[in-house]
Design an enzyme around this catalytic site. Sequence first.
Site, PDB file in Angstrom:
ATOM      1  N   LYS A 182      26.813 -88.294 -36.837  1.00  0.00           N
ATOM      2  CA  LYS A 182      25.653 -88.360 -37.734  1.00  0.00           C
ATOM      3  C   LYS A 182      24.624 -89.383 -37.208  1.00  0.00           C
ATOM      4  CE  LYS A 182      28.474 -87.112 -41.776  1.00  0.00           C
ATOM      5  NZ  LYS A 182      28.796 -87.411 -43.194  1.00  0.00           N
ATOM      6  N   TYR A 242      25.730 -77.779 -45.718  1.00  0.00           N
ATOM      7  CA  TYR A 242      26.304 -78.433 -46.900  1.00  0.00           C
ATOM      8  C   TYR A 242      26.088 -77.581 -48.160  1.00  0.00           C
ATOM      9  CZ  TYR A 242      27.247 -82.908 -44.500  1.00  0.00           C
ATOM     10  OH  TYR A 242      27.748 -83.904 -43.685  1.00  0.00           O
ATOM     11  N   ARG A 275      36.095 -93.390 -39.038  1.00  0.00           N
ATOM     12  CA  ARG A 275      35.414 -93.962 -40.204  1.00  0.00           C
ATOM     13  C   ARG A 275      36.020 -95.303 -40.604  1.00  0.00           C
ATOM     14  NH1 ARG A 275      35.334 -88.170 -43.355  1.00  0.00           N
ATOM     15  NH2 ARG A 275      33.287 -87.418 -42.681  1.00  0.00           N
ATOM     16  N   ASN A 297      29.014 -92.558 -43.119  1.00  0.00           N
ATOM     17  CA  ASN A 297      30.386 -92.455 -42.599  1.00  0.00           C
ATOM     18  C   ASN A 297      30.482 -91.879 -41.190  1.00  0.00           C
ATOM     19  OD1 ASN A 297      29.892 -89.840 -43.304  1.00  0.00           O
ATOM     20  ND2 ASN A 297      31.604 -89.625 -44.725  1.00  0.00           N
ATOM     21  N   HIS A 339      31.033 -86.186 -38.843  1.00  0.00           N
ATOM     22  CA  HIS A 339      31.472 -85.026 -39.643  1.00  0.00           C
ATOM     23  C   HIS A 339      32.521 -84.243 -38.875  1.00  0.00           C
ATOM     24  CE1 HIS A 339      31.377 -81.277 -41.964  1.00  0.00           C
ATOM     25  NE2 HIS A 339      31.395 -80.682 -40.777  1.00  0.00           N
ATOM     26  N   GLU A 395      30.628 -73.245 -39.676  1.00  0.00           N
ATOM     27  CA  GLU A 395      29.738 -74.319 -39.233  1.00  0.00           C
ATOM     28  C   GLU A 395      29.312 -74.152 -37.768  1.00  0.00           C
ATOM     29  OE1 GLU A 395      32.015 -77.820 -40.237  1.00  0.00           O
ATOM     30  OE2 GLU A 395      31.718 -77.501 -42.385  1.00  0.00           O
TER      31      GLU A 395
HETATM   32  P1  IDP Z   1      33.507 -84.715 -45.618  1.00  0.00           P
HETATM   33  O1  IDP Z   1      32.311 -85.148 -44.819  1.00  0.00           O
HETATM   34  O2  IDP Z   1      34.669 -85.669 -45.436  1.00  0.00           O
HETATM   35  O3  IDP Z   1      33.902 -83.281 -45.389  1.00  0.00           O
HETATM   36  P2  IDP Z   1      32.295 -83.950 -48.173  1.00  0.00           P
HETATM   37  O4  IDP Z   1      32.922 -84.111 -49.514  1.00  0.00           O
HETATM   38  O5  IDP Z   1      32.115 -82.540 -47.653  1.00  0.00           O
HETATM   39  O6  IDP Z   1      33.121 -84.855 -47.163  1.00  0.00           O
HETATM   40  O7  IDP Z   1      30.867 -84.650 -48.262  1.00  0.00           O
HETATM   41  C1  IDP Z   1      29.913 -84.501 -47.248  1.00  0.00           C
HETATM   42  C2  IDP Z   1      29.243 -85.824 -46.974  1.00  0.00           C
HETATM   43  O8  IDP Z   1      28.412 -86.165 -48.069  1.00  0.00           O
HETATM   44  C3  IDP Z   1      30.221 -86.983 -46.844  1.00  0.00           C
HETATM   45  O9  IDP Z   1      30.684 -87.138 -45.524  1.00  0.00           O
HETATM   46  C4  IDP Z   1      29.406 -88.177 -47.320  1.00  0.00           C
HETATM   47  O10 IDP Z   1      28.690 -88.750 -46.249  1.00  0.00           O
HETATM   48  C5  IDP Z   1      28.427 -87.546 -48.290  1.00  0.00           C
HETATM   49  N1  IDP Z   1      28.858 -87.739 -49.678  1.00  0.00           N
HETATM   50  C6  IDP Z   1      29.850 -87.100 -50.322  1.00  0.00           C
HETATM   51  N2  IDP Z   1      29.950 -87.505 -51.594  1.00  0.00           N
HETATM   52  C7  IDP Z   1      28.975 -88.413 -51.768  1.00  0.00           C
HETATM   53  C8  IDP Z   1      28.561 -89.202 -52.892  1.00  0.00           C
HETATM   54  O11 IDP Z   1      29.107 -89.130 -54.000  1.00  0.00           O
HETATM   55  N3  IDP Z   1      27.521 -90.051 -52.648  1.00  0.00           N
HETATM   56  C9  IDP Z   1      26.896 -90.151 -51.451  1.00  0.00           C
HETATM   57  N4  IDP Z   1      27.262 -89.412 -50.388  1.00  0.00           N
HETATM   58  C10 IDP Z   1      28.289 -88.564 -50.543  1.00  0.00           C
END
Ligand code: IDP
Length: 152
Positions: free
Chosen positions: A12, A52, A105, A115, A118, A129
């Site tokens: 990212k 997303y 991470r 984080n 991805h 994807e």
């Molecule tokens: P992942 O990246 O581990 O698959 P996902 O739940 O698909 O996790 O979420 C996508 C990305 O969105 C996460 O990596 C994170 O950076 C961001 N994200 C997820 N939930 C939140 C939130 O509640 N607040 C802010 N960012 C979030």
Amino acid sequence: MSQTERTFIAIKPDGVQRGLVSNIIGRFEKRGYKLVAIKLVQATEALLNEHYAEHVGKPFFPKMCNFMMSGPIVAMVWEGKDVVKQGRKMLGATNPQDSDMGTIRGDFGIDLGRNVCHGSDSVASAEREIKIWFNENEIVNWSANQSIWIYE
Ligand code: IDP
């Protein structure tokens, strides 16, 4: 288990800005996975809405999109046995506060919205994807000479 399983891994904008590209690529290389596609991409809103899709409309989505468009992303496809699940393990938990040390991470992140990296969460997501981020002709089929030293 197939040695040609593929996953979509993206560094990212925070990972790129912080100079973590080589470290992250190095972890996948050293583990023994094979890089079959890589490019630097400036994400667009359309691309992120697709990538997303499950998060569109959630309160954090607009901020997350702005962050994901704030700089270049390194988009990659890695190939190897069980690479989707293993890739997720190498990334660590979604929230860096919950990620084990030794994961990407856990080693490099603090906040959920920064984080670093991805990784696809299932084989089906990976297939979806990869199609979003890459054209078929950007994926290179090649055989790695070291594979006999990685697979028995
Ligand atoms: P992942 O990246 O581990 O698959 P996902 O739940 O698909 O996790 O979420 C996508 C990305 O969105 C996460 O990596 C994170 O950076 C961001 N994200 C997820 N939930 C939140 C939130 O509640 N607040 C802010 N960012 C979030």
